[in-house]
Design a protein around this motif. Sequence first.
Motif, short mmCIF file in Angstrom:
data_model
loop_
_atom_site.label_atom_id
_atom_site.label_comp_id
_atom_site.label_asym_id
_atom_site.label_seq_id
_atom_site.Cartn_x
_atom_site.Cartn_y
_atom_site.Cartn_z
N LEU A 1 -10.46 81.83 127.49
CA LEU A 1 -11.38 80.70 127.64
C LEU A 1 -11.60 79.95 126.34
O LEU A 1 -12.26 78.91 126.34
CB LEU A 1 -12.72 81.20 128.19
CG LEU A 1 -12.69 81.90 129.55
CD1 LEU A 1 -14.08 82.39 129.94
CD2 LEU A 1 -12.13 80.96 130.62
N LEU B 1 -13.78 93.29 128.05
CA LEU B 1 -14.06 91.87 128.16
C LEU B 1 -13.02 90.96 127.52
O LEU B 1 -13.00 89.76 127.80
CB LEU B 1 -15.43 91.56 127.53
CG LEU B 1 -16.65 92.22 128.19
CD1 LEU B 1 -17.93 91.77 127.47
CD2 LEU B 1 -16.73 91.86 129.67
N SER C 1 -22.63 82.76 120.92
CA SER C 1 -22.75 84.12 120.40
C SER C 1 -24.11 84.37 119.76
O SER C 1 -24.69 85.44 119.89
CB SER C 1 -21.65 84.39 119.37
OG SER C 1 -20.37 84.31 119.96
N ALA D 1 -17.36 87.69 123.36
CA ALA D 1 -17.00 89.02 123.85
C ALA D 1 -17.29 90.08 122.80
O ALA D 1 -17.77 91.18 123.12
CB ALA D 1 -15.52 89.05 124.24
N PHE E 1 -12.41 86.96 128.47
CA PHE E 1 -13.02 85.89 127.70
C PHE E 1 -12.07 85.18 126.73
O PHE E 1 -12.24 83.99 126.48
CB PHE E 1 -14.22 86.44 126.90
CG PHE E 1 -15.45 86.68 127.74
CD1 PHE E 1 -16.29 85.64 128.06
CD2 PHE E 1 -15.75 87.95 128.21
CE1 PHE E 1 -17.42 85.84 128.83
CE2 PHE E 1 -16.87 88.17 128.98
CZ PHE E 1 -17.71 87.11 129.30
N CYS F 1 -20.96 90.67 122.70
CA CYS F 1 -21.36 91.49 123.84
C CYS F 1 -21.28 92.97 123.47
O CYS F 1 -22.11 93.79 123.90
CB CYS F 1 -20.47 91.21 125.05
SG CYS F 1 -20.81 89.66 125.89
N TYR G 1 -15.67 81.81 123.35
CA TYR G 1 -15.87 82.92 124.29
C TYR G 1 -15.26 84.22 123.77
O TYR G 1 -15.75 85.31 124.08
CB TYR G 1 -15.29 82.56 125.66
CG TYR G 1 -16.13 81.56 126.39
CD1 TYR G 1 -17.20 81.97 127.19
CD2 TYR G 1 -15.87 80.20 126.29
CE1 TYR G 1 -17.99 81.04 127.86
CE2 TYR G 1 -16.65 79.26 126.95
CZ TYR G 1 -17.72 79.68 127.75
OH TYR G 1 -18.51 78.78 128.39
#
Length: 507
Positions: free
Chosen positions: A178, A171, A123, A186, A175, A189, A182
């Motif tokens: 996972l 997302l 991240s 997300a 994600f 993001c 992750y």
Amino acid sequence: MSKKQLIQSTIILTFANLFTKFLGFYYRIYMSEAIGAEGMGLYQLIMPLYALAWSVTSSGFTTTVSRLTARESARGETGNMGRIVKQALGMCLVLSAAAGAILFFGAEQISAGILHDGRAALSLRLLAFAIPLMAAGSCLRGFFMGLQQMQVPALSQVLEQIVRLLTIFLLADLFVPLGLSYACFAAVCGIFAGETLSFGFTLFSYLRFKRRRKLIKRPSLSSRSAAFVILSMALPLAATRISSSLLSAAENILIPGRLQAYGYSAEKSLALYGELTGMAMPLLLLPSAFLMAASTSLVPEITQSCAAGQSRRLSRTVSASLLFTSVISVGAACFFAVFPKEICYLIYGKPELGRLLLPLAFLCPLLYGQTTLSGLLNGLGEHIFLFWSHILSSAITIAFVWFAMPIYGISAFLAGWFLSLLLTTALALLRLKGATGGMPSPLSCLGKPLLAGLGTALPIRFLILNGTPSKPFFLLTFSGMGLLYLLLLFLLGCLSKETLFPSGKSL
């Protein structure tokens, strides 16, 4: 600035702040359900670093560009406005590129050595690309704030929050399965996408404004002079924000570890930290959207009053601002203190979060007061005082976190925060009164709002206890409480048109 301009600017920013706060709440509610309290804790570990990056690359330049733009606009020096924006933008980009590089290439070391959680590295690398966009966008927003054209900053905030929300929706399902690393990625993001669109919109608005207004007048400031003026203002402001962000980051990084020293497991410590900073605190700060808007608009208003030597106007502005802050903060404190479980059930579906919200409620008058006082003192040029005040506040809180939290748990953090806010608020009020002489009476500022708050909250509490618990029922009763609170404030004479906005062209 005329009274009409100040009111319009405040209203625009208030609606934008409220809208983005509500979107942010929905965003956090969805995140808390998608990635859980532990995931929220990991996300909240990253955010102080982002706030620190903003402090280093943007904070001083945003306010500086705003103040210098207002000054040069009043002088008719449109060429200087353009030169100041270019110089400040260049400095922001250089600093933000350096900060982004440190975050990207040092992600592993920062996540393991500072955050003590290697899952944050992915991240942090993405967050590095958002920093230059954030810095450049903040600088350009300062230009529009200086011209009192709040539509652009307001819309950029709204767009940023909408994109964040849409991104996590798109997302999350991809994600989250996972793993926690992750899942947090997300969410980041969403930050990157929001900053990208916000910067694009602000840049487009600036270029369009520049073309329409034809800001081609030859600047009277040389490039060297413009850089000197910018740095002379930006550096003290940035120093205050950087020190505050560093110490705040230290607080947030220490809390999970000290909770483990108290006896919690690593997972429970991170989950409790996520509930406190990612869920309870944002809820507590929601009503402060009104004050953030007013605080932003107060900086040029106070600066202009001082420059013009209008002491009476300055005193009235200070008194009205503090009264408005008291009305919002005391009302919020009563609301959160009387209905902590019901509010958390309505917002998050988790009434057990009320155990955290209840003690936080008593911080509202001090916490909200800090927002307004910072705006007023910034307008007076009291940057050095604010710098030392922030250091004192964080030092007290960190001392409680380090020494008392292993013994008393989360209660030690809350006690330290309360003590630091109480001390710094008292010092700020004394400084403000000495500089302006403007101060509302304690009865109007605290007594009447408290009477109105309790007179509203206690009957509504009785109604809730004898009603059928449900989200629609709580929402209806809380809405009625807000209207009744306003009515009592007017009946008690605490609020009136003349009290908030004295007659005349300016405050």
